[in-house]
Design a protein around this motif. Structure first.
Motif, PDB file in Angstrom:
ATOM      1  N   ASP A 186      12.374   8.956   9.953  1.00  0.00           N
ATOM      2  CA  ASP A 186      12.865   8.320  11.173  1.00  0.00           C
ATOM      3  C   ASP A 186      13.001   6.814  11.025  1.00  0.00           C
ATOM      4  O   ASP A 186      13.862   6.195  11.662  1.00  0.00           O
ATOM      5  CB  ASP A 186      11.916   8.620  12.340  1.00  0.00           C
ATOM      6  CG  ASP A 186      11.786  10.108  12.598  1.00  0.00           C
ATOM      7  OD1 ASP A 186      12.816  10.744  12.880  1.00  0.00           O
ATOM      8  OD2 ASP A 186      10.660  10.635  12.505  1.00  0.00           O
ATOM      9  N   ALA A 187      12.123   6.227  10.216  1.00  0.00           N
ATOM     10  CA  ALA A 187      12.097   4.771  10.111  1.00  0.00           C
ATOM     11  C   ALA A 187      11.384   4.362   8.832  1.00  0.00           C
ATOM     12  O   ALA A 187      10.735   5.182   8.174  1.00  0.00           O
ATOM     13  CB  ALA A 187      11.370   4.166  11.315  1.00  0.00           C
ATOM     14  N   ASN A 188      11.530   3.092   8.482  1.00  0.00           N
ATOM     15  CA  ASN A 188      10.689   2.543   7.431  1.00  0.00           C
ATOM     16  C   ASN A 188      10.143   1.198   7.863  1.00  0.00           C
ATOM     17  O   ASN A 188      10.649   0.564   8.796  1.00  0.00           O
ATOM     18  CB  ASN A 188      11.404   2.465   6.078  1.00  0.00           C
ATOM     19  CG  ASN A 188      12.586   1.506   6.065  1.00  0.00           C
ATOM     20  OD1 ASN A 188      12.502   0.375   6.530  1.00  0.00           O
ATOM     21  ND2 ASN A 188      13.706   1.964   5.505  1.00  0.00           N
ATOM     22  N   TYR A 189       9.101   0.779   7.172  1.00  0.00           N
ATOM     23  CA  TYR A 189       8.416  -0.463   7.498  1.00  0.00           C
ATOM     24  C   TYR A 189       7.978  -1.089   6.184  1.00  0.00           C
ATOM     25  O   TYR A 189       6.961  -0.704   5.616  1.00  0.00           O
ATOM     26  CB  TYR A 189       7.230  -0.146   8.409  1.00  0.00           C
ATOM     27  CG  TYR A 189       6.384  -1.312   8.860  1.00  0.00           C
ATOM     28  CD1 TYR A 189       6.911  -2.589   9.051  1.00  0.00           C
ATOM     29  CD2 TYR A 189       5.029  -1.126   9.138  1.00  0.00           C
ATOM     30  CE1 TYR A 189       6.116  -3.640   9.490  1.00  0.00           C
ATOM     31  CE2 TYR A 189       4.226  -2.165   9.588  1.00  0.00           C
ATOM     32  CZ  TYR A 189       4.776  -3.417   9.757  1.00  0.00           C
ATOM     33  OH  TYR A 189       3.983  -4.450  10.193  1.00  0.00           O
ATOM     34  N   PHE A 190       8.793  -2.008   5.668  1.00  0.00           N
ATOM     35  CA  PHE A 190       8.453  -2.658   4.404  1.00  0.00           C
ATOM     36  C   PHE A 190       9.277  -3.908   4.138  1.00  0.00           C
ATOM     37  O   PHE A 190       8.938  -4.697   3.271  1.00  0.00           O
ATOM     38  CB  PHE A 190       8.662  -1.684   3.228  1.00  0.00           C
ATOM     39  CG  PHE A 190      10.099  -1.508   2.817  1.00  0.00           C
ATOM     40  CD1 PHE A 190      10.637  -2.236   1.763  1.00  0.00           C
ATOM     41  CD2 PHE A 190      10.927  -0.625   3.492  1.00  0.00           C
ATOM     42  CE1 PHE A 190      11.974  -2.084   1.398  1.00  0.00           C
ATOM     43  CE2 PHE A 190      12.250  -0.463   3.129  1.00  0.00           C
ATOM     44  CZ  PHE A 190      12.779  -1.193   2.078  1.00  0.00           C
ATOM     45  N   GLN A 191      10.362  -4.117   4.883  1.00  0.00           N
ATOM     46  CA  GLN A 191      11.353  -5.104   4.475  1.00  0.00           C
ATOM     47  C   GLN A 191      11.667  -6.114   5.573  1.00  0.00           C
ATOM     48  O   GLN A 191      11.328  -5.922   6.732  1.00  0.00           O
ATOM     49  CB  GLN A 191      12.644  -4.391   4.096  1.00  0.00           C
ATOM     50  CG  GLN A 191      13.334  -3.697   5.263  1.00  0.00           C
ATOM     51  CD  GLN A 191      14.434  -2.757   4.831  1.00  0.00           C
ATOM     52  OE1 GLN A 191      15.225  -3.063   3.947  1.00  0.00           O
ATOM     53  NE2 GLN A 191      14.485  -1.585   5.463  1.00  0.00           N
ATOM     54  N   HIS A 202       1.734  -2.641   5.259  1.00  0.00           N
ATOM     55  CA  HIS A 202       2.508  -1.837   6.203  1.00  0.00           C
ATOM     56  C   HIS A 202       1.841  -0.505   6.546  1.00  0.00           C
ATOM     57  O   HIS A 202       1.686  -0.163   7.719  1.00  0.00           O
ATOM     58  CB  HIS A 202       3.914  -1.619   5.660  1.00  0.00           C
ATOM     59  CG  HIS A 202       4.594  -2.898   5.269  1.00  0.00           C
ATOM     60  ND1 HIS A 202       4.361  -3.514   4.050  1.00  0.00           N
ATOM     61  CD2 HIS A 202       5.483  -3.682   5.925  1.00  0.00           C
ATOM     62  CE1 HIS A 202       5.082  -4.627   3.984  1.00  0.00           C
ATOM     63  NE2 HIS A 202       5.764  -4.746   5.110  1.00  0.00           N
ATOM     64  N   ALA A 203       1.473   0.255   5.514  1.00  0.00           N
ATOM     65  CA  ALA A 203       0.852   1.556   5.770  1.00  0.00           C
ATOM     66  C   ALA A 203      -0.506   1.395   6.450  1.00  0.00           C
ATOM     67  O   ALA A 203      -0.893   2.211   7.295  1.00  0.00           O
ATOM     68  CB  ALA A 203       0.695   2.330   4.464  1.00  0.00           C
ATOM     69  N   GLU A 204      -1.218   0.327   6.107  1.00  0.00           N
ATOM     70  CA  GLU A 204      -2.516   0.082   6.728  1.00  0.00           C
ATOM     71  C   GLU A 204      -2.355  -0.212   8.224  1.00  0.00           C
ATOM     72  O   GLU A 204      -3.137   0.253   9.053  1.00  0.00           O
ATOM     73  CB  GLU A 204      -3.202  -1.094   6.030  1.00  0.00           C
ATOM     74  CG  GLU A 204      -3.556  -0.806   4.582  1.00  0.00           C
ATOM     75  CD  GLU A 204      -4.019  -2.049   3.828  1.00  0.00           C
ATOM     76  OE1 GLU A 204      -4.525  -1.886   2.705  1.00  0.00           O
ATOM     77  OE2 GLU A 204      -3.859  -3.175   4.359  1.00  0.00           O
ATOM     78  N   ILE A 205      -1.342  -0.985   8.551  1.00  0.00           N
ATOM     79  CA  ILE A 205      -1.076  -1.297   9.958  1.00  0.00           C
ATOM     80  C   ILE A 205      -0.671  -0.030  10.707  1.00  0.00           C
ATOM     81  O   ILE A 205      -1.099   0.215  11.840  1.00  0.00           O
ATOM     82  CB  ILE A 205       0.010  -2.376  10.069  1.00  0.00           C
ATOM     83  CG1 ILE A 205      -0.496  -3.695   9.469  1.00  0.00           C
ATOM     84  CG2 ILE A 205       0.437  -2.580  11.522  1.00  0.00           C
ATOM     85  CD1 ILE A 205       0.566  -4.767   9.331  1.00  0.00           C
ATOM     86  N   LEU A 206       0.152   0.784  10.064  1.00  0.00           N
ATOM     87  CA  LEU A 206       0.580   2.036  10.689  1.00  0.00           C
ATOM     88  C   LEU A 206      -0.606   2.975  10.921  1.00  0.00           C
ATOM     89  O   LEU A 206      -0.670   3.669  11.943  1.00  0.00           O
ATOM     90  CB  LEU A 206       1.633   2.720   9.813  1.00  0.00           C
ATOM     91  CG  LEU A 206       3.009   2.037   9.787  1.00  0.00           C
ATOM     92  CD1 LEU A 206       3.868   2.612   8.667  1.00  0.00           C
ATOM     93  CD2 LEU A 206       3.720   2.183  11.129  1.00  0.00           C
ATOM     94  N   GLU A 207      -1.528   3.011   9.972  1.00  0.00           N
ATOM     95  CA  GLU A 207      -2.716   3.850  10.150  1.00  0.00           C
ATOM     96  C   GLU A 207      -3.502   3.412  11.374  1.00  0.00           C
ATOM     97  O   GLU A 207      -4.057   4.237  12.102  1.00  0.00           O
ATOM     98  CB  GLU A 207      -3.600   3.799   8.897  1.00  0.00           C
ATOM     99  CG  GLU A 207      -3.034   4.536   7.696  1.00  0.00           C
ATOM    100  CD  GLU A 207      -2.903   6.028   7.925  1.00  0.00           C
ATOM    101  OE1 GLU A 207      -3.732   6.596   8.662  1.00  0.00           O
ATOM    102  OE2 GLU A 207      -1.970   6.631   7.369  1.00  0.00           O
TER     103      GLU A 207
END
Length: 301
Positions: A84-89, A45-50
């Motif tokens: 604002d948001a999360n990205y993991f689930q 997730h964090a890699e995609i966001l980067e």
């Protein structure tokens, strides 16, 4: 003479504006749209966001990503408004969390899914399972059910009819080899691979453990399975924020061709971009069928 001076001033102003625009000064006003704070799991997730950061920056948004190593805090910090948001689930986990915690989080957009897989621990093949061996699975409600269903699909256990997405070890009806199912917090499962026969992992934790779905898994969910659609990983926000300009910009970029290409190239099938066009087509077909049925009914009357 006065007219000439006015023309000179106007021309100078026009040239100045053009120069500023060319140097990014006026365009930089877009950069003041604001910051989007997102809580995320490290991989993927964090890699995609980067990867999405520079694209969002071009659109005037600063993306601030904070990595969490659990499945609880990312939801709490969005509920509180700190993020604002999360990205993991995925959606089943989100629904279950809302029900248990009284939170008010909603799906703002499906981004990808991660095939659940069975990976080797001390043994390499499911045929090697012996009486009393141990298999480690995640202990949170939806992911444990997903792991148990995968074990059932591969003949290790049989669950009670109707157990479905809420299955737990208590729903195991047949266990021919008396396999012990060790329930652990999701992040801990891969860490016991040297102590158990097999581990059943979420896609992101498989990546963190150095596993490749296509090369290392003994069995995994297929890309066209119902599980893939059910367990699509989403951008989650507090209810009421899903249509904000910032969240729409974030989701649009994460669903862009640039990010899809990045996911496909980097993760070798362990992470797959979610394409909701098929669902849209199914819904359109269903709507059309319903309209045809209504028309036939009217004609019959």
């Amino acid at each position: 003479m006065r007219t000439k001076k006015l023309l000179t001033v106007s021309l100078t102003a026009a040239l100045t504006i053009a120069a500023l625009t060319a140097n990014g000064v006026i365009v930089s006003a877009d950069a003041e749209k604001g910051t989007i704070k997102v809580a995320a799991s490290a991989t993927p997730h964090a890699e995609i966001l980067e990867e999405a950061k520079p694209i969002l920056e071009e659109e005037g948004w600063e993306l601030d990503v904070t990595v969490f190593d659990d499945y609880v805090q990312p939801n709490l910090v969005v509920e509180s408004g700190d993020f604002d948001a999360n990205y993991f689930q995925h959606i089943p986990y989100l629904d279950n969390f809302n029900e248990e915690q009284g939170t008010h989080l909603v799906n703002a957009g499906g981004i990808h899914y991660e095939p659940f897989g069975i990976y080797p621990g001390t043994k390499e093949k499911l045929d090697d399972l012996e009486e009393g061996d141990t298999i480690a699975v995640p202990n949170d409600t939806t992911n444990e059910a997903r792991a148990l269903l995968l074990l059932q699909d591969n003949g290790v256990i049989t669950l009670k009819d109707g157990a479905g997405l809420e299955a737990t070890v208590k729903d195991i009806e047949e266990n021919p080899k008396n396999i012990k199912i060790e329930e652990l917090e999701a992040a801990q499962v891969s860490r016991v691979k040297d102590e158990v026969a097999f581990v059943v992992l979420n896609g992101n934790y498989a990546l963190q453990a150095g596993y490749s779905v296509s090369k290392d898994s003994i069995a995994h969910e297929t890309s066209d399975s119902e599980a893939a659609k059910t367990y699509v990983n989403i951008i989650a926000v507090k209810e009421g924020n899903e249509d904000s300009e910032a969240i729409k910009a974030l989701v649009d970029v994460l669903k862009s061709d640039e990010i899809k290409d990045f996911i496909n190239e980097k993760y070798d099938g362990a992470v797959v971009p979610f394409d909701d066009s098929a669902d849209s087509e199914e819904n359109t077909d269903a709507d059309a069928a319903e309209e045809d049925a209504e028309a036939e009914t009217e004609d019959a009357e």
